[in-house]
Structure formats: structure tokens, C-alpha cells
Design an enzyme around this catalytic site. Structure first.
Site, short mmCIF file in Angstrom:
data_model
loop_
_atom_site.label_atom_id
_atom_site.label_comp_id
_atom_site.label_asym_id
_atom_site.label_seq_id
_atom_site.Cartn_x
_atom_site.Cartn_y
_atom_site.Cartn_z
N ASN A 195 0.45 -0.95 -0.23
CA ASN A 195 -0.24 -0.09 0.14
C ASN A 195 0.69 1.23 0.31
O ASN A 195 0.68 2.74 -0.32
CB ASN A 195 -1.21 0.32 1.12
CG ASN A 195 -0.08 -0.29 2.77
OD1 ASN A 195 0.63 0.12 2.80
ND2 ASN A 195 -1.15 -0.03 3.25
N LYS A 218 12.74 -7.70 1.86
CA LYS A 218 11.39 -8.53 1.09
C LYS A 218 10.25 -7.30 0.98
O LYS A 218 9.37 -6.70 1.46
CB LYS A 218 10.73 -9.91 1.29
CG LYS A 218 10.05 -10.76 0.56
CD LYS A 218 9.10 -11.67 0.68
CE LYS A 218 8.05 -10.79 1.42
NZ LYS A 218 7.32 -10.12 0.44
N PRO A 219 10.52 -6.97 -0.34
CA PRO A 219 8.99 -5.67 -0.61
C PRO A 219 7.77 -6.89 -0.48
O PRO A 219 8.24 -8.07 -1.24
CB PRO A 219 9.40 -5.27 -2.11
CG PRO A 219 10.91 -5.83 -3.13
CD PRO A 219 10.96 -6.62 -1.90
N GLY A 271 1.62 -5.45 7.92
CA GLY A 271 1.50 -6.59 7.28
C GLY A 271 0.12 -6.36 7.96
O GLY A 271 -0.50 -5.92 8.54
N SER A 272 -0.26 -8.63 7.52
CA SER A 272 -1.89 -8.32 8.08
C SER A 272 -1.21 -9.36 9.32
O SER A 272 -0.11 -9.09 10.16
CB SER A 272 -2.33 -10.01 7.60
OG SER A 272 -1.39 -10.57 7.50
N GLU A 293 3.90 -3.68 12.45
CA GLU A 293 2.77 -2.74 12.28
C GLU A 293 1.96 -3.83 11.50
O GLU A 293 2.03 -4.23 10.23
CB GLU A 293 3.14 -1.74 11.63
CG GLU A 293 2.50 -0.51 12.00
CD GLU A 293 1.35 -0.77 10.53
OE1 GLU A 293 1.05 -0.72 10.05
OE2 GLU A 293 2.34 0.76 9.72
N GLU A 504 7.78 2.30 14.81
CA GLU A 504 8.76 4.03 13.42
C GLU A 504 8.51 4.96 12.84
O GLU A 504 7.48 5.44 13.78
CB GLU A 504 7.80 3.29 12.25
CG GLU A 504 8.28 1.11 12.22
CD GLU A 504 8.40 0.91 10.95
OE1 GLU A 504 8.86 0.33 9.45
OE2 GLU A 504 6.86 1.19 10.28
C1 SIN Z 1 1.04 5.65 6.83
O1 SIN Z 1 2.61 6.00 7.43
O2 SIN Z 1 0.56 6.33 6.97
C2 SIN Z 1 0.42 4.73 6.39
C3 SIN Z 1 0.94 2.98 6.07
C4 SIN Z 1 0.11 2.05 6.94
O3 SIN Z 1 -0.91 1.98 6.24
O4 SIN Z 1 1.14 0.75 7.11
#
Ligand code: SIN
Length: 525
Positions: A195, A218-219, A271-272, A293, A504
Site C-alpha cells: 500500500n 523483501k518488498p 502487513g496483516s 505494524e 517507526e
Molecule cells: C502511514 O504511514 O501513513 C500509513 C501506513 C500504513 O497504512 O500502514
């Protein structure tokens, strides 16, 4: 998989890079080519589909590849090698080889490189934004904002590392010296989502490099091209071979290889929640440090004393960013009964005015969803909401866009939502805003907290004491008061509960890559 032997690729160029930078520098050397008077190189290569390990660009050489498609049209834009365990291990080998020299560089030099790369990112915005929009589909203005956001993470880590000092601890009258020193944790891994294909990597790579760690990345297999472009920027900025390595491919095999390799000391994952839990299990064997996250399920509370036009504008921007595919998008709208009609009328008017279409056309605000599964999930949530008494006030279906896939979902507002609906219990990850009402502050807080997730929450009120009171009670890592624009590279980003742990951004992000060594010295009396 057969890969082009690394030694043969770009060998000459590589050798000249190390001479130019003299990177095997003693700690404290200033690297002249990074001075601000030297313009940073600009990324202008278009899309590179090769992987990046040990400073070399690796093609498929007849091995398996994955077709990367334009998110809007489905057209193939690149074929990326599909790496597995073997290359994943080679990436760790390269990162481990690069670690001693990189961790020995002065923090100021690492910071200078990051700042140089940040400038290169900014100056390459059009090229990089085009890559992001092609593979992710988001509107070009959002892709440009993502490049700026990524650069800000590089600057923020550079600034933070310059402030990390060894700390003397007050030892009282014990006659001892007590000292804590932040040391790089070692080789670290990053697994990042589609995303924000550039920013979610930048915010893992920046603190890792600042701290003196080397990294394997790893993207997402859907959007690896932004990550590879980022690797070009870092390489062009003078990053030594092996400090960052990018491997795309078989996600479970790569994850297992990294978490089972005792040299990888940390994994940062976005990710999930389901995958995050699996990674936690795998990380246990080698006691790998994690920052996760994971999913979000953000409530947005509009109190009766809110500035409604301001709340509507913020909610539209927050909800429909990346077509609703962000972890911090408001997913549940809780509106005080007395202002419900006013808020809903304005919000529906705003949502239905958002132009839907290809992200590459600057006039569009809503691009495609990432894949057919995402479209199906959004449909399922809407159908379920309607079956449980929800009223679709605008949207509710996909919109045809000439020459494109059927993945453009109209901004959708569902009134009369309630806690039994799927959209009130799961992250929709699409442009759907379900709205429910509440009568008291306590009820709003209870509804907001009635979830396993705890990433971001929003409240709108004119009362500062209410902001303080309600924020304190919201079980979330991030709270936006009278705004949904909470993302900032200088602030700690991360959640609680099933949204994960670790932060982060800013000094908090840097701390995730440091191991504090405590040295206690007994002094002669
Ligand atoms: C963001 O950093 O603004 C969104 C990040 C995310 O959707 O994980």
C-alpha cells in the site's frame, strides 16, 4: 532458480564506486562526495526489475519470474525474478559481510549518506511517483506525497542518530562508572506491504542504516519496483555493497530462511495480523527481535461540539487516502446523534464528488483497489452491512473506467451501521465508511475500544479537556485530534493489541535497531 553470477554483473562500476567513496573509512572519516555542494544523483532509470544483492543487480537468467502489472489496467510492466530460499540466504551472507565496515563508520557519515539519499529521492519525485502509481494504482499526487514522506524518514533517522550518545548513568556514591552505549543490533530484515511500496521500506531502512545495521528487504510481490528503485537511489548515493539487499519472491520461503538464520537479529514487518502472528512464531526459535505494524480498525468519533466542516474535510482525506487501503484509515465512524444528519449530509456530498479513475490522471482522487480479492472483500462487507440494516447513501459498487480492470470502487457511505456488521469488526481496506451514532462520551469510547486492534483512532471536538480525557482512554498507539493527517516521520508510528508493537519514526524508530550495552566499571578507591 538460475541467477546471473553476481561477480560478473556491474563489476567494474562497483570497484570504481568503492574507490570514489573510499568507504572502508575509519570511523570518523568524512566522505567528501557527500558534501551538500555535490548534487545528489537523481533516479531516472524507469523501472528496474532485477533484484539487488551484495551490490549487484541480478536478473532471472532463465529462472522463474513474476509479472508485475499496472494496477489500473492489468498490463504487464515488468518481470521480476522470483527468488526463494537460496537467494534469501545469499542476501544475508552479503549483509553479514558488509556489517563490520558499515557499523564501524561514524554515525555522522551514515547520517550524511541518508540525507544525500533523501535529497535524491525528492529530486527524483516524478520518476519515483510514476513507478508507485503504476504498480500500486494510487493517484499521482498521493504517490508524490509518498516520495516526500519516504525522504522525511531518511532525514528523521539521520537527525535522530546524531543525537544518540552513550549515556553516563548516575551511580550515586558506589564509586563505579556506569555507562550505556547504543550499538547496532546487526543484520536486520524488513518485509513490507504494497500500500506504501516506497515509504514502508524507507521507514525501516532509514533507522536501520542510521544505527549501523545492514539489511535484507523483501518488498511485496505485487509492488517490488518501488523498492528496487529505492535501492538504486541508495546505491547511487554511495551505499557500500551488501549494506542493503532487496529480494522479491516466495514470501514464506524467504521469511523462513531469514528467521531461521541466526545472523538476522531483527525483523520489521508491516502487513496483516495473521502473517504477523506467524512471523512471531517463526521468530521465537532464534529469539529475533520484532517490530510489527499490523492491521488497524480505526474509529473516528465526531462529538456534538465538533467543527463539522473541518471534521468532514479531515475524514474525507483520511478515509479515502489510497482508496481506503491504509492501516490507519478511519474504518468505523461514530457520530453524536445530535450532529449526525449535518455530518452525514456533508460527508456524503464530499465522498460522491471524489473523482474515480486512473491514478496517472492528476484529476482523479480514487484509484483502483490492489486486486480482485480486495474488490471482493469490499463487496462482501457492503452486502453484509445491507443485510444487517445498513443504508448505502452513496457508492456501493465498482465504476467502469475505460481500458481498465473492474477494480475501481466508488467511495461508499453506509448509514445505520452497527456493531454486528463485518465492517465494524474487520478492517475493510477499501473506500467504505460505515456510520453509527452514539449518545454519550463513555459510549463513544466503549464503541471505539471494542476491537482487538489498536493502531489509530480519531476524535473531533472543540473542547481541549475532552481531547485530553478521551485520548487518554483510547486504547490505540496513535490518536488524531481534529485531524486524520497523523503520519509524520518525526513521530512514533505503531500500535497496541493486535495492531502490533514497536515504533517507526524519529528516535523511537531508531531505538528499535539499537541494542543498549551497559558497562559497569568498578573504580579503585
Ligand atoms: C502511514 O504511514 O501513513 C500509513 C501506513 C500504513 O497504512 O500502514
Amino acid at each position: 532458480m538460475t541467477l546471473v553470477p553476481r561477480r560478473r554483473v556491474r563489476k567494474v562500476m562497483h570497484a570504481s564506486r568503492s574507490r570514489r567513496t573510499g568507504f572502508q573509512c575509519r570511523s570518523g572519516d568524512r566522505l567528501g562526495m557527500w558534501s551538500p555542494s555535490v548534487p545528489p544523483p537523481r533516479y531516472a532509470r524507469g523501472m528496474d526489475s532485477r533484484l539487488f544483492v551484495g551490490g549487484e543487480w541480478i536478473g532471472a537468467a532463465g529462472g522463474p519470474t513474476v509479472a508485475i502489472r499496472d494496477a489500473a489496467t492489468g498490463e504487464v510492466i515488468a518481470d521480476v525474478p522470483h527468488a526463494g530460499e537460496l537467494l534469501a540466504r545469499e542476501a544475508v551472507d552479503a549483509a553479514a559481510r558488509a556489517l563490520p565496515a558499515w557499523r564501524a563508520t561514524a554515525a555522522a557519515d551514515r547520517a550524511a549518506l541518508l540525507q544525500r539519499a533523501a535529497r535524491a529521492l525528492r529530486e527524483s519525485t516524478p520518476a519515483l511517483a510514476a513507478v508507485i502509481t503504476a504498480e500500486n494504482g494510487k493517484p499521482i499526487a498521493e504517490a508524490e506525497a509518498e516520495v516526500a514522506y519516504s525522504a522525511a524518514y531518511l532525514d528523521s533517522a539521520a537527525e535522530a542518530v546524531c543525537k544518540v550518545a552513550a549515556e553516563e548513568i548516575d551511580s550515586g556514591s558506589t564509586g563505579r562508572s556506569m555507562r550505556a552505549t547504543g550499538e547496532p543490533i546487526g543484520v536486520v530484515a524488513a518485509i513490507s506491504p504494497w500500500n506504501f511500496p516506497l515509504a514502508m521500506i524507507a521507514r525501516k531502512t532509514a533507522p536501520a542504516l542510521a544505527a549501523g545495521c545492514t539489511q535484507v528487504i523483501k518488498p511485496s510481490e505485487i509492488t517490488p519496483l518501488s523498492a528496487l528503485a529505492f535501492a538504486h537511489v541508495l546505491q547511487d548515493a554511495g551505499l557500500p555493497a551488501g549494506v542493503v539487499n532487496v529480494v522479491a519472491g516466495d514470501a514464506p520461503a524467504i521469511g523462513r530462511a531469514w528467521l531461521g538464520d541466526g545472523r538476522v537479529r531483527k525483523l520489521a514487518f508491516t502487513g496483516s495480523t495473521a502473517v504477523g502472528k506467524e512471523l512471531m512464531r517463526l521468530a521465537a526459535d532464534q529469539v529475533v527481535r520484532l517490530s510489527l505494524e499490523l492491521g488497524g480498525h480505526a474509529p473516528l468519533i465526531v462529538f456534538e461540539d465538533a467543527d463539522i466542516p473541518r471534521a468532514v474535510a479531515a475524514a474525507l482525506a483520511g478515509k479515502f487516502r489510497c482508496s481506503g487501503q491504509t492501516c490507519i484509515c478511519p474504518n468505523r465512524f461514530l457520530v453524536a446523534r445530535s450532529v449526525h444528519d449535518e455530518f452525514v449530509a456533508q460527508f456524503v456530498a464530499g465522498a460522491s464528488a471524489l473523482r474515480v479513475g486512473r491514478g496517472s490522471d492528476g484529476a482523479n482522487r480514487i484509484g483502483p483497489l490492489i486486486n480482485d480479492a480486495a474488490v471482493e472483500k469490499v463487496r462482501r462487507h457492503i452486502e453484509d452491512a445491507v443485510a444487517r440494516g445498513g443504508r448505502v447513501l452513496t457508492g456501493g459498487s465498482t465504476i467502469p473506467v475505460a481500458g481498465c480492470l473492474d477494480r475501481f470502487f466508488a467511495p461508499t457511505v453506509i448509514d445505520n451501521a452497527n456493531a454486528s456488521m463485518l465492517c465494524f469488526n474487520e478492517e475493510t481496506f477499501g473506500p467504505v465508511a460505515p456510520i453509527a451514532t452514539f449518545d454519550t462520551e463513555d459510549e463513544a469510547i466503549a464503541l471505539a475500544n471494542a476491537t482487538e486492534f489498536g493502531l489509530a483512532a480519531y476524535l473531533f471536538t472543540r473542547d481541549p479537556s475532552r481531547i485530553a480525557r478521551v485520548s487518554a482512554q483510547l486504547e490505540y498507539g496513535i490518536v488524531g485530534a481534529n485531524t486524520c493527517a497523523v503520519s509524520d516521520a518525526r513521530a512514533p508510528f505503531g500500535g497496541v493489541k493486535w495492531s502490533g508493537f514497536g515504533r517507526e519514526g524519529g528516535r523511537w524508530g531508531l531505538d528499535e535497531y539499537l541494542s543498549w550495552k551497559y558497562v559497569c566499571e568498578s573504580r579503585p578507591t
